[in-house]
Design a protein around this motif. Sequence first.
Motif, short mmCIF file in Angstrom:
data_model
loop_
_atom_site.label_atom_id
_atom_site.label_comp_id
_atom_site.label_asym_id
_atom_site.label_seq_id
_atom_site.Cartn_x
_atom_site.Cartn_y
_atom_site.Cartn_z
N CYS A 519 0.84 -1.19 0.00
CA CYS A 519 0.00 0.00 0.00
C CYS A 519 0.88 1.25 0.00
CB CYS A 519 -0.93 -0.01 1.22
SG CYS A 519 -0.08 -0.16 2.80
N ASP A 520 0.27 2.40 -0.27
CA ASP A 520 1.04 3.64 -0.29
C ASP A 520 1.39 4.07 1.13
OD1 ASP A 520 -1.12 5.19 0.86
OD2 ASP A 520 -2.09 5.09 -1.09
N GLU A 521 2.20 5.13 1.22
CA GLU A 521 2.72 5.55 2.52
C GLU A 521 1.61 5.88 3.51
OE1 GLU A 521 5.49 8.71 2.21
OE2 GLU A 521 6.89 7.62 0.94
N ASN A 522 0.65 6.67 3.06
CA ASN A 522 -0.41 7.10 3.97
C ASN A 522 -1.24 5.93 4.47
OD1 ASN A 522 0.28 9.81 3.88
ND2 ASN A 522 -0.98 10.18 2.06
N THR A 523 -1.56 5.02 3.56
CA THR A 523 -2.33 3.83 3.97
C THR A 523 -1.52 2.97 4.92
OG1 THR A 523 -3.40 3.86 1.79
CG2 THR A 523 -3.65 1.86 3.11
N TRP A 524 -0.22 2.87 4.63
CA TRP A 524 0.66 2.06 5.50
C TRP A 524 0.67 2.65 6.92
CZ3 TRP A 524 4.75 2.45 8.75
CH2 TRP A 524 5.44 1.27 9.07
N ILE A 525 0.81 3.95 7.00
CA ILE A 525 0.84 4.60 8.33
C ILE A 525 -0.47 4.36 9.06
CG2 ILE A 525 0.86 6.87 9.45
CD1 ILE A 525 2.88 7.74 7.26
N ARG A 526 -1.55 4.37 8.33
CA ARG A 526 -2.86 4.21 8.95
C ARG A 526 -3.15 2.77 9.35
NH1 ARG A 526 -5.46 6.06 5.04
NH2 ARG A 526 -6.45 4.18 4.23
N THR A 527 -2.67 1.80 8.56
CA THR A 527 -3.07 0.40 8.78
C THR A 527 -1.98 -0.50 9.34
OG1 THR A 527 -2.48 -0.18 6.49
CG2 THR A 527 -4.75 0.54 6.91
N LYS A 528 -0.72 -0.18 9.08
CA LYS A 528 0.34 -1.13 9.45
C LYS A 528 1.32 -0.60 10.50
CE LYS A 528 0.54 -4.01 5.29
NZ LYS A 528 -0.56 -3.54 4.49
N LYS A 561 8.79 6.72 3.83
CA LYS A 561 8.60 6.98 5.26
C LYS A 561 8.49 5.73 6.13
CE LYS A 561 6.91 11.69 5.63
NZ LYS A 561 5.85 12.57 6.14
N PRO A 562 7.85 4.65 5.68
CA PRO A 562 7.74 3.47 6.56
C PRO A 562 9.08 2.95 7.08
CG PRO A 562 6.18 3.27 4.76
CD PRO A 562 7.01 4.50 4.47
N ILE A 563 10.10 2.94 6.26
CA ILE A 563 11.40 2.45 6.73
C ILE A 563 12.01 3.44 7.73
CG2 ILE A 563 12.92 3.44 4.95
CD1 ILE A 563 14.37 0.72 4.87
N VAL A 564 11.69 4.72 7.57
CA VAL A 564 12.14 5.71 8.55
C VAL A 564 11.38 5.54 9.86
CG1 VAL A 564 12.47 8.17 9.00
CG2 VAL A 564 12.69 7.29 6.67
#
Length: 1564
Positions: A519-528, A561-564
């Motif tokens: 998923c994209d960054e924003n979805t990842w931040i929200r869900t994962k 951003k997720p890896i950060v």
Amino acid sequence: MDYTDLPLNEWNESHIKCWLESIGIKKVYVEKLCEEEVTGPTLEILDDKFLKEMGMKQGQIHILIQKRDQLLQRNIGYQDKIGGVTALDHKETHSQSKYPKESDSSTEEKKGDQEETKHKPTSDIKPASLTHGSLKPQSSNKENITRTSDAHGKMESTTNISVSHDPVRLSPFRPFKSTNINVKYVKNSIFAPETGAHDLISPCHEYKSFDTAALLDRPRLQVKFAREVMKFASACLNIRTNGTIHFGVMDRVKEKKWTHGEIIGIPIRETEMYVDALDYIEKCFESDVHAAARQCIHPPVFIEVISTDSHEQFFVVEVDIEPLFDIVKGKLFQVRIPDFNEKSNKINFERDRIAFQRVGSKSEPVKNENLVKFIQDLQERDHWRKKAETVNHKNQTGGPQNLGRKLSVLLTDGKSCLDSSVWYILVTNKCGEEDIKSIDFLRHINIFCVFDFDEHSNISGLYSKYKIYHATTSHFLKDYSNDNKLSTTDFSKHLCLFDKKSWIFCNGRSDFLGDEKACDENTWIRTKRKYLKKAVSFICDDLLPKGSFKVLFLLLSPVEKPIVDTFHEFYSEMNGVDFIICLSESRENYEKWANLAQASCSIETLEQRSIVGMKLSHVDATVQSKLPCTPNYRHLPVSTKGLCLLPTLEEEKMYSLEILCADQCDDIKLDLLTTKEIQMIDETFYRGKKVSWKNFWLADRRKCGEIIEREAYKEVSRMLNDVVYGSLIQHSVAKLKVFHEPGSGGSTIARQVLWKQRTDLRCAVIKTTFPVATVCQHAVDFRHYDEKDPQSCLPVLLLLEDYDEEYLEDLIYTLMNSIGSNKKHSSRPSFILLCCKRSNAPDKFCKASPLDTVSVTHKLTDQEKNQFRTKLEKFENQKDFKLEYILTFVLMSNEFDPTYVREFVVHLLKDIDLSSQETSLMRYVALLNFYVHNSYISLSHCEAFLGLTPYEEMSVRQYDFISSLSEQAQLIFIKLRETTTYISSIRIIHHLVAKEILHQLSGSHPQSEIAMKLLQEKVFLHHRFGREELIKFIRDLFIRRDKKSRGDNTDSLFSPFIEHIYMTENPEKAIEVLKYAYECLGKDALFAQQLARLHYVHEKFEDAKFWAEVAKSHLPNDSFILDTEGQVYRRWFSFIVDKQSNEDIPEDITEIIEIALKAMKCFRATQQAAKSERDTMNNSGYFGEVEVGCRLLKLLSDVFPKDAKGEHSELVQYLLTDYIPEDIKKPWAKLHSRLKALRQNIYNALDWISEDLSYFQTDKNQADDDDKREEQVHNPRRWLKRQCKVYATFFSSDTLVEENGARSETQLIRQMNIYKHGGGNVTTILSFLSDQNDKKSVQSLEKIISLYSDPKNLEDTDLINCIFCHFTLAYLSPGSSKLLDLRTLRELSKRFFKKRHATFPASAHFLLTLLYWPDAALDKDSSSDKDDILKSALNTLKRLHDIKIKDVAPRKKRIYVIFFLGKGYGLTKIVPRTKIDKLMTGSLDERRKKWQNGEVWKIAEVQNILERVNGWTEDGRVFAMGHSGRVPILPLHFDSVPLGNENVTFYLGFSFNGLVACDVQVKM
């Protein structure tokens, strides 16, 4: 920064979690609140309703709300203290105090701004999304509108914090002229103060907050922006210095709430507004210089401002000024400053052009009187500018960094090679094809888990290559959430951590068929992101201690951003970057990562922990050069006397085995081991640490002294040689046992045997933490690995240490079954189990089974004494050597003489400070080490207890823990590393030293007091690393009983520690300690159960009853807990009866009877609970009911008078009829119905026990008449026979038979007479076969058969017993006149087959197999009817057996073969097992072993009486011919069944599980 220093509205989830834990909120609610993402602002408005809806109890809610309210009061005081202002105050004071006064014009500007804000409110401004330039907005247009419309207020609230209490966090500037979009600033970090011209190349800096102006409409904003840029640009151009002006950074301020240079950021609606504002260059500068100005004033750069606690988007806008010599030479830059006239609503320019200059950190206009001089100096300034540019160009050509050394230091901490004990956690992103070729080093470092952000990793990325070389388990982030709340140990086992590499796909997996997609960054931040937080927290907080692992960020592609976020989480959990390393070949990838990561950590610190720009191939070669071992394949011996490769992947697949290779340790780089390190390895072993393969390897290479070969080692080697190379036919699994006194070197001897055999046999150590099924599968795979013919594989030698007896039996059973059907007969076994076990009486075990057992004691032979003496002298000759370094070896040399140990400890503890924490630690470790085998305390527990640097806050353990202790503690403590959790720990060097220390220190503190103080040490009970293990050891201290089967001296009633207190202090103290443990260790049902037992042993029955009920309240359906309640009443009843006098009248005796009836009721509840338990077979309820029932009958017989014949006819009449004597009618009113049910209840229990004993082997000590242990456990058949006789005595009366004729109760009394003679059930009937007096047995059986006057009209149970009597009598007296022939018995038994819908016990179907097995005389013709009866009986037996055994492992309840098929016909062809027992010689253990290994079938007398049956095998199954078709036969040992399809012969056995084949042999 401590969260308590932050205002409440700045708290995030981590701060909330810390606060909740500090006020005592339960962990389950803390976790729920964190899952709901409760932050500071949420906490401020939290109410009861919300808390109740999430399941919180009222008591916890009350605490939370009360503490929250107190916190709010303190927070108000905090705001006042730091000078916080309300929103209204801020509105009034903002424009006056926020900006410094520079000039009158700037004051006017501020006034204008105020006017503009009045006339044009921010709510009217229509912001647009960022659509041009290099910025990519991270929120929708709708979000932007909402955010920007209230941006001013929000900016105030988010930045309105005090920095006076924070450590100043300096921020680096964006590199001059850089347009790298990856550069980020961190909100509220601080720039260095504004600067003036320095060397003309280093830019000067000027700051503008611009927060109010950023909200103006387009014309006003552009004028304001251009005004500041033109002034600053003119100043820099005229001074010829580089410069940068920053918008969104606080300039000089008067209020304490802001800091000069603080980065606040401004909202950007459109980048074009700022870019287009520079079009004022042409309008402000003179026409002859505006082209030069345009070249020197760079376009605006927009740097995102990041914040960990805000998702709003702010930027700093920067404009670089670069007056290059060739462009500005000889030019003066004067400007007309623009201004917006609110009255005319037009833009005006100042009339006169002004030249600005940098004066210190300000841009000031050049005064008219100085202008000429200023112009004259331009030439000189041009000269200096040219010179500065030249020098700068030369400085830029510098040499490369020594990245190789930096990488080595980061990975090895400055040592010569990598530490093989350190785990690595890899965090990486998409890996290209070229990169994959250059990361071989990852194969050879000790990776624990991988956080992989490449969704294609399994197809074309890193995972696709790595899994070729290592055993891995694929996970997703949510797999780490532990929703089932498993313990740390169970959860890590569930994830296969430590056994396989955990590969975590952090953003989906493209080839996965489930719903885990990228998923994209924003979805990842929200869900994962929440799952990432849980995964990192679990690893760092609960699993791996700090310092035991490093986190390696491998940036192989552009960063997102997720890896950060992963970096942020690890940084937070690990309290810094001391164990974090970043590798990136691409500078661009690194810069984006570092700029985003600086929200947690400064760029400078990140640079120190990063390797940037080094080619991956160079990284690969550098790391591999630092490996402690050469990355070569290991080798195993093969049956052809050669070797085969054992790749790491194949080895890791067999993770339940520690495989010992033929070339074990040969890959160690010996040149990297210093003499001191080798000496330390040697000394550590002789101080008491378990021997390692490295010890043997170094000894073989003569790098240290050889390891002594004790006599026991030679004995084991000889036995092993006989098993492997002997001529006797062996079973597939052989067993050798080494019993050793604790600390006598038994484990060293066992490993020494493996080391010497590693080139001839396949050797491995079993990890007993794994289930038997897993170990068995891996052992079979290990044997067959890379062998051409599975039938000629080398034997596998498996070391099993400190095992449970049940585990061993289960392993043997499972191995035999798994290998049996695929094995041909061989002279050597497939597996040899070398069982090494601690025992306090090893010689006893050795004498019981001398052929396969070796004992190791502290006593040394004369030869061993010489060897030890010689070794000791070698040590003493070493330079700077002290005997204390090898204390365990010294004690062993003295055979652990008690006097020597005592004197050593007395000397050690002389002048010790008894009140110190260190001495307390000694007491606690000694207490655990002496009473709990293999116990230890983790190093982090000890550090926390001693008040050393808190483990979780240390950047690195800069000292050796042991060396930080006193001299006494250094001598007795040894440091270990636990093999399953990898947590470092300490224990005392030897069990006997711990015992003596405990004895010596108990003088000042009794052991009960030491234990209670241990329970009071909160740091031990709550410290996280190794907590589960320590709690288990402490639990074992209080409730784990000694058992001989585990190698202990006795079978104890309680834990040795509790028994010690009970005996040496007093019973009350033992009870007090156990009560305290119950309270401190979670009010465990097992502790309450032990308290109940302790009380009834101490004859405090009311208290025992209370604790039994407490235990039952915790586990109401646990049969063992319910049995304890029954035992309380049983003991109570027995205690009263034993003290009872004959003068008691019936009224006084009712209470006693009531207690007995309660006991029987509890035991019946136990029986019901046991039936529903699938994995255990608890029969204690039946035994308990019979014992209490028979004792109650004895008590009743004392109440009821005997008749003239000395019988209890009135008692029998009372129990069996409606008759009630007048004198007890009223006093016993509540008892009558229960007493009249007494006979049936006891009868049911006896019947169940009889059937149970018919199914399974339980006669462990059948022949040991002098065994004084509990008869019901160790000789249940003899117990049953005795109890049946007692039971029948009270229900048999000849007087009543004569008086009543043929009434129903008389029939019952006749049955009781049969019971009294031993014919009441199958087990008592068969027990006649083992009686010593055959003549007496024959008389009893004939008497029983005569009581069955009419066999045809007998009830089903009576008929079953009658037929069993015939089989038993036929063996004892074949010519007896009472016997019926086989044909008659078959006719009588047909009812068991014909009544298909009736329910008959298993014994009825067992009889059908005995009666209808083909008889040489009766069954000369085939008969399908007889076959139907036989097969139906076998099917029913199998079904009933499966119901009976539930889910209990078959080896725990081994099949009991009651009869065998003998030679002859009729009843005499049935031979009882007891007949074969009598033909064997030797002790009970020796006879049992002959049954197990098949030697019984080689006894000539046995062969003479048993008939071999012809049959055949099909794919491991055995069949024989019945009357007209094939009949399935169950092989007693699967490994005796030949491979493939063969004709075979075997001895036929009859059991309650069907027909059994023994000694299966291929028919020649």
